[in-house]
Design a protein around this motif. Structure first.
Motif, PDB file in Angstrom:
ATOM      1  N   UNK A 179      48.096  16.587  -3.952  1.00 39.85           N
ATOM      2  CA  UNK A 179      48.287  18.000  -4.246  1.00 39.85           C
ATOM      3  C   UNK A 179      49.156  18.661  -3.184  1.00 39.85           C
ATOM      4  N   UNK A 180      48.911  18.325  -1.924  1.00 37.82           N
ATOM      5  CA  UNK A 180      49.716  18.895  -0.843  1.00 37.82           C
ATOM      6  C   UNK A 180      51.190  18.558  -1.028  1.00 37.82           C
ATOM      7  N   UNK A 181      51.487  17.321  -1.444  1.00 41.27           N
ATOM      8  CA  UNK A 181      52.876  16.911  -1.640  1.00 41.27           C
ATOM      9  C   UNK A 181      53.521  17.625  -2.819  1.00 41.27           C
ATOM     10  N   UNK A 182      52.707  18.075  -3.786  1.00 41.20           N
ATOM     11  CA  UNK A 182      53.253  18.702  -4.992  1.00 41.20           C
ATOM     12  C   UNK A 182      53.405  20.212  -4.876  1.00 41.20           C
ATOM     13  N   UNK A 183      52.866  20.811  -3.819  1.00 42.83           N
ATOM     14  CA  UNK A 183      52.940  22.270  -3.693  1.00 42.83           C
ATOM     15  C   UNK A 183      54.384  22.723  -3.512  1.00 42.83           C
ATOM     16  N   UNK A 184      54.756  23.853  -4.122  1.00 43.13           N
ATOM     17  CA  UNK A 184      56.102  24.381  -3.915  1.00 43.13           C
ATOM     18  C   UNK A 184      56.271  24.898  -2.492  1.00 43.13           C
ATOM     19  N   UNK A 185      57.505  25.057  -2.078  1.00 41.39           N
ATOM     20  CA  UNK A 185      57.774  25.611  -0.749  1.00 41.39           C
ATOM     21  C   UNK A 185      57.314  27.063  -0.674  1.00 41.39           C
ATOM     22  N   UNK A 186      57.022  27.512   0.547  1.00 41.22           N
ATOM     23  CA  UNK A 186      56.627  28.899   0.738  1.00 41.22           C
ATOM     24  C   UNK A 186      55.171  29.126   0.403  1.00 41.22           C
ATOM     25  N   UNK A 187      54.819  30.393   0.179  1.00 39.91           N
ATOM     26  CA  UNK A 187      53.420  30.719  -0.085  1.00 39.91           C
ATOM     27  C   UNK A 187      53.224  31.352  -1.456  1.00 39.91           C
ATOM     28  N   UNK A 188      54.123  31.057  -2.401  1.00 38.70           N
ATOM     29  CA  UNK A 188      53.920  31.527  -3.771  1.00 38.70           C
ATOM     30  C   UNK A 188      52.691  30.823  -4.355  1.00 38.70           C
ATOM     31  N   UNK A 189      51.903  31.524  -5.156  1.00 43.43           N
ATOM     32  CA  UNK A 189      50.671  30.925  -5.662  1.00 43.43           C
ATOM     33  C   UNK A 189      50.926  29.874  -6.733  1.00 43.43           C
ATOM     34  N   UNK A 190      49.974  28.969  -6.856  1.00 46.11           N
ATOM     35  CA  UNK A 190      50.010  27.939  -7.886  1.00 46.11           C
ATOM     36  C   UNK A 190      48.609  27.797  -8.466  1.00 46.11           C
ATOM     37  N   UNK A 191      48.543  27.548  -9.760  1.00 47.11           N
ATOM     38  CA  UNK A 191      47.271  27.311 -10.449  1.00 47.11           C
ATOM     39  C   UNK A 191      47.046  25.806 -10.533  1.00 47.11           C
ATOM     40  N   UNK A 192      45.837  25.365 -10.234  1.00 45.52           N
ATOM     41  CA  UNK A 192      45.515  23.937 -10.275  1.00 45.52           C
ATOM     42  C   UNK A 192      44.331  23.729 -11.211  1.00 45.52           C
ATOM     43  N   UNK A 193      44.446  22.721 -12.070  1.00 44.15           N
ATOM     44  CA  UNK A 193      43.322  22.325 -12.911  1.00 44.15           C
ATOM     45  C   UNK A 193      43.367  20.817 -13.101  1.00 44.15           C
ATOM     46  N   UNK A 194      42.454  20.295 -13.924  1.00 42.32           N
ATOM     47  CA  UNK A 194      42.303  18.847 -14.064  1.00 42.32           C
ATOM     48  C   UNK A 194      42.392  18.443 -15.533  1.00 42.32           C
ATOM     49  N   UNK A 195      42.735  17.169 -15.751  1.00 46.72           N
ATOM     50  CA  UNK A 195      42.920  16.674 -17.111  1.00 46.72           C
ATOM     51  C   UNK A 195      41.614  16.599 -17.890  1.00 46.72           C
ATOM     52  N   UNK A 196      40.477  16.591 -17.209  1.00 44.23           N
ATOM     53  CA  UNK A 196      39.202  16.536 -17.937  1.00 44.23           C
ATOM     54  C   UNK A 196      38.608  17.922 -18.181  1.00 44.23           C
ATOM     55  N   UNK A 197      39.401  18.964 -17.935  1.00 39.64           N
ATOM     56  CA  UNK A 197      38.966  20.341 -18.184  1.00 39.64           C
ATOM     57  C   UNK A 197      39.279  20.689 -19.637  1.00 39.64           C
ATOM     58  N   UNK A 198      38.705  19.939 -20.553  1.00 38.55           N
ATOM     59  CA  UNK A 198      39.121  19.949 -21.956  1.00 38.55           C
ATOM     60  C   UNK A 198      38.814  21.268 -22.656  1.00 38.55           C
ATOM     61  N   UNK A 199      37.817  21.990 -22.214  1.00 34.46           N
ATOM     62  CA  UNK A 199      37.417  23.232 -22.884  1.00 34.46           C
ATOM     63  C   UNK A 199      38.151  24.464 -22.356  1.00 34.46           C
ATOM     64  N   UNK A 200      39.151  24.259 -21.520  1.00 32.25           N
ATOM     65  CA  UNK A 200      39.929  25.374 -20.979  1.00 32.25           C
ATOM     66  C   UNK A 200      40.568  26.179 -22.110  1.00 32.25           C
ATOM     67  N   UNK A 201      40.613  27.512 -21.933  1.00 32.64           N
ATOM     68  CA  UNK A 201      41.254  28.404 -22.903  1.00 32.64           C
ATOM     69  C   UNK A 201      42.151  29.398 -22.174  1.00 32.64           C
ATOM     70  N   UNK A 202      43.125  29.989 -22.879  1.00 35.26           N
ATOM     71  CA  UNK A 202      43.939  31.046 -22.262  1.00 35.26           C
ATOM     72  C   UNK A 202      43.099  32.218 -21.756  1.00 35.26           C
ATOM     73  N   UNK A 203      41.996  32.518 -22.431  1.00 35.06           N
ATOM     74  CA  UNK A 203      41.134  33.617 -21.980  1.00 35.06           C
ATOM     75  C   UNK A 203      40.492  33.286 -20.630  1.00 35.06           C
ATOM     76  N   UNK A 204      40.070  32.046 -20.443  1.00 32.98           N
ATOM     77  CA  UNK A 204      39.524  31.641 -19.142  1.00 32.98           C
ATOM     78  C   UNK A 204      40.587  31.750 -18.061  1.00 32.98           C
TER      79      UNK A 204
END
Length: 260
Positions: free
Chosen positions: A95-120
């Motif tokens: 994850x550290x290697x994949x972070x963009x430069x600077x301090x802009x925020x990033x959202x992280x989730x996982x492939x087994x988070x199958x019940x995720x929705x746009x509302x969440x």
């Protein structure tokens, strides 16, 4: 798009495999958990669909040891702005290697988070806005009120028992010291007290004696790294149901069927 998020946030989707055999894959015909079918399509496709359906989410980077295999999944062919990157063995280092430069925020989730929705996603990002590190969590009563059969790992604090909900908001590379620390303890991720103890004796004693809430405990842990850290309580119990065990998959498929 809400005024609070004028620019869609990039997302990192962790889709790698942990060391050792995964009992879920026995007899499945697939080589990695992210491609395990749930309700007719790989779990990874469910999560990408939820992210892409949210106007708050921008480009999506899928991180896995064998990302080319995931990129070839036909169910992902119709989604725009997907990127694939190979990861290492450890979640935190990858994850550290994949972070963009600077301090802009990033959202992280996982492939087994199958019940995720746009509302969440919207609920989480709205409450996480003013933090360096935000962690989505579900209080036990919220989950058990609807799904008493669900078995989770719980962290006990004053005011409730909590389980992780597989959503994180990180303020870019500002969080690297925290990720480095996590890399040294992530093998104990399912052992709540060991995780708490790693942040120091005062946090452990406070948790054991229920001296503070989980929000206060996470804020204290964040300050150790000069970060503003917070817990975002999720109102939907489904947010903490991931696909770890056969019983989880059965429950997830029932929930998905009910949604349809």
């Amino acid at each position: 798009m809400t005024a609070a998020h004028p620019v869609p946030i990039p997302a990192i989707l962790l889709a790698g495999s942990r060391p050792g055999p995964d009992p879920l894959l026995t007899g499945s015909g697939v080589s990695t958990k992210a491609l395990l079918p749930i309700a007719g399509q790989p779990m990874l496709v469910h999560v990408v669909a939820a992210l892409r359906a949210s106007p708050l989410v921008g480009p999506i980077t899928i991180l896995a040891q064998a990302s080319a295999e995931l990129a070839a999944e036909p169910g992902l062919a119709g989604f725009a702005d997907l990127h694939f990157a190979d990861s290492g063995q450890g979640i935190s280092a990858s994850l550290a290697a994949a972070l963009p430069e600077g301090d802009a925020p990033v959202l992280v989730t996982t492939a087994d988070n199958v019940l995720l929705t746009p509302a969440m996603i919207a609920a989480f990002l709205t409450d996480a806005e003013d933090s360096d590190v935000a962690v989505a969590m579900v209080e036990r009563g919220v989950l058990l009120a609807r799904y008493p059969e669900s078995k989770r790992t719980w962290l006990k604090f004053r005011g409730g028992w909590w389980s992780g909900a597989h959503l994180f908001r990180l303020r870019g590379r500002r969080v690297l010291p925290l990720l480095d620390f996590w890399g040294r303890i992530e093998r104990d991720r399912k052992k709540g007290l060991k995780i708490v103890a790693a942040f120091g004796p005062w946090l452990l004693i406070g948790a054991l004696l229920r001296l503070f809430t989980i929000q206060q405990g996470v804020a204290r842990a964040g300050r150790r790294f000069g970060l503003k850290a917070k817990v975002v309580p999720m109102a939907e119990g489904e947010a903490c149901i991931d696909a770890d065990k056969p019983a989880d998959i059965e429950l997830i498929e029932r929930i998905l069927a009910a949604r349809r």
